[in-house]
Design a protein around this motif. Structure first.
Motif, short mmCIF file in Angstrom:
data_model
loop_
_atom_site.label_atom_id
_atom_site.label_comp_id
_atom_site.label_asym_id
_atom_site.label_seq_id
_atom_site.Cartn_x
_atom_site.Cartn_y
_atom_site.Cartn_z
N PHE A 137 31.95 43.49 37.71
CA PHE A 137 30.90 44.46 37.42
C PHE A 137 29.57 43.72 37.40
O PHE A 137 29.54 42.48 37.43
CB PHE A 137 31.14 45.17 36.08
N SER A 138 28.51 44.45 37.39
CA SER A 138 27.19 43.85 37.42
C SER A 138 26.99 42.94 36.21
O SER A 138 27.17 43.36 35.06
CB SER A 138 26.12 44.95 37.42
N GLY A 139 26.65 41.69 36.47
CA GLY A 139 26.43 40.73 35.40
C GLY A 139 27.63 39.87 35.07
O GLY A 139 27.52 38.94 34.27
N SER A 140 28.81 40.15 35.67
CA SER A 140 30.00 39.35 35.37
C SER A 140 30.02 38.12 36.28
O SER A 140 30.76 38.07 37.27
CB SER A 140 31.26 40.19 35.56
N VAL A 141 29.21 37.14 35.93
CA VAL A 141 29.10 35.94 36.77
C VAL A 141 30.16 34.90 36.42
O VAL A 141 30.32 33.91 37.13
CB VAL A 141 27.69 35.32 36.63
N HIS A 142 30.87 35.10 35.33
CA HIS A 142 31.93 34.17 34.92
C HIS A 142 33.22 34.95 34.68
O HIS A 142 33.22 36.12 34.32
CB HIS A 142 31.55 33.42 33.64
N VAL A 143 34.34 34.25 34.85
CA VAL A 143 35.65 34.84 34.57
C VAL A 143 35.89 34.85 33.07
O VAL A 143 35.60 33.86 32.38
CB VAL A 143 36.77 34.05 35.28
N ASN A 144 36.40 35.95 32.57
CA ASN A 144 36.83 36.03 31.17
C ASN A 144 38.33 36.31 31.18
O ASN A 144 38.76 37.37 31.60
CB ASN A 144 36.08 37.14 30.44
N VAL A 145 39.13 35.35 30.73
CA VAL A 145 40.58 35.51 30.83
C VAL A 145 41.12 36.49 29.80
O VAL A 145 42.25 36.98 29.94
CB VAL A 145 41.31 34.15 30.68
N GLY A 146 40.36 36.81 28.76
CA GLY A 146 40.84 37.73 27.73
C GLY A 146 41.74 37.04 26.72
O GLY A 146 42.25 35.94 26.96
N VAL A 147 41.94 37.71 25.59
CA VAL A 147 42.70 37.12 24.49
C VAL A 147 44.14 36.83 24.87
O VAL A 147 44.69 35.79 24.53
CB VAL A 147 42.65 38.06 23.26
#
Length: 426
Positions: free
Chosen positions: A211-221
């Motif tokens: 999505f717009s602004g998601s420049v990094h991966v977030n693996v989640g909890v």
């Protein structure tokens, strides 16, 4: 004047010795103060006192050589003070000498400086049990211990812990994680504090460019704690529209992060806690039946009021956690105060014990009047103030870091936030 307990029925004294097993258990006295030991009941009609307690490991100079006797009349068990020097109290009421009173399950006895709880059908090993991690319960956690021993290790993945607020559900979750060998990667997630629109991202993460602004991966909890345990606290607060997402994960153990082209399998155990029975919520259409069914391993933590034999041990544990070791040679603890604690209903469970610990002046010691003042007026601002002060000072010591302050206070971050709102602290 306090009402005197009713006298024992005047039927002919009959029946087996007091200590004979019945209905799968046997009558036993559990000494909670000044020592935690099991004390065998003597034969009916035999006067006992100081030596009887000493044989069990309790030295109490305030107990007379001949202090009390236990009576059995038909199926009833009773107790009688035989004219002791310092008297005997039953459930906080002083007994008249030579006046038998009935003894029922859970009765609290105070003789001299010793406090005991009578259990009519005690089925387990009478030796006090060590703590379950940080969860203290020398005698009152028997069913929980049995359930832990029965966990189908290592295959168990979904566990539900039920119990009222303040009973120690997160502490039990940590002990389960330890027994599963997954405690190195344990993370609590307070369901009540996650906005529903952020639930997906918080748990399942997202890919770069999702999505717009998601420049990094977030693996989640879930992916971040693969091989460990995710603890969902306050599961009852999970919105209905979000529940299918958790159900899908519990069914497949697959994480489909936002922007991903395929799911990722994640080996993570899920432990959830609720202070409301899920069966009732299912009946009220407030919780999905299929999601509730996924938690096929369930444990329930008893309330403090149902295990008075554990109260003083928990008090000492809270004191150690909040104030360091309790030196009874310097901080006097009165038996009357212990009895007052044991007779309290504990609607907030350990939270109230912590408040009591923080209210005790070491130079004065723990007295019944202090217990009654702190616990008997719990709704007043004065009784809340010691706990409010420690919350504020702890948060300040952590530089405003709520997560660290919650860890030091041994409460969830969500609970800390609610306390700050309750106290009007921004």
């Amino acid at each position: 004047m306090p009402k005197r307990p009713p006298t024992l029925p005047t039927t002919e004294e009959q029946g087996p010795p007091t200590g004979q097993p019945t209905q799968g258990g046997r009558p036993l006295l559990l000494a909670t103060f000044p020592e935690q030991v099991a004390v065998e009941l003597p034969r009916p009609g035999e006067p006992v006192g100081r030596i009887w307690l000493a044989d069990a490991g309790i030295v109490d100079s305030k107990v007379s050589g001949s202090h009390i006797t236990f009576l059995r009349r038909g199926s009833s068990l009773g107790i009688e003070d035989v004219g002791s020097r310092n008297g005997t109290s039953l459930n906080g009421v002083r007994l008249a000498p030579r006046s038998p009173a009935p003894l029922t399950d859970g009765a609290i006895l105070e003789i001299g400086n010793t406090v005991l709880v009578f259990r009519e059908f005690f089925t387990r090993d009478p030796k006090p049990e060590p703590a379950l991690g940080e969860l203290v319960g020398p005698w009152g956690l028997g069913s929980v211990r049995h359930s832990l021993r029965s966990l189908p290790k290592p295959s168990v993945l979904n566990v539900l812990i039920e119990g009222e607020t303040g009973t120690g559900k997160e502490l039990l979750a940590k002990e389960i994680a330890r027994q599963l060998g997954r405690d190195a990667r344990f993370v609590p997630v307070n369901v009540a504090t996650i906005p529903r629109e952020l639930f997906d991202g918080h748990l399942f993460g997202w890919e770069r460019g999702a999505f717009s602004g998601s420049v990094h991966v977030n693996v989640g909890v879930l992916r971040a704690h693969a091989g460990g345990v995710v603890f969902f606290d306050e599961l009852e607060a999970l919105p209905l529209e979000v529940q299918p997402k958790l159900l899908r994960f519990l069914q497949s153990r697959e994480v489909f992060s936002l922007g991903a082209s395929r799911p990722t399998h994640v080996d993570v155990a899920v432990i959830a806690a609720t202070n409301q029975p899920l069966s009732e919520m299912v009946g009220q259409n407030a919780f999905r039946r299929d999601l509730s069914a996924r938690f096929n391993v369930r444990l329930r933590l008893p309330n403090l009021k149902d295990r008075p034999e554990d109260i003083y041990a928990i008090f000492e544990a809270c004191w150690r956690a909040l104030r360091g070791p309790l030196d009874r040679t310097r901080v006097r603890v009165d038996a009357d105060a212990v009895v007052a604690m044991m007779r309290h209903d504990w609607p907030e469970n350990v939270r109230e014990l912590e408040r009591l610990v923080l209210s005790v002046d070491p130079d004065v010691g723990l007295k019944a009047s202090i217990v009654q003042q702190v616990l008997g007026t719990q709704a007043s601002d004065d009784s809340q103030r010691p706990w409010k002060d420690v919350v504020v000072s702890t948060l300040a010591a952590c530089g405003g870091n709520k997560s660290e302050a919650a860890r030091r206070l041994r409460i969830s971050r969500g609970k800390l936030i609610r306390l700050l709102e309750e106290y009007g602290i921004s």
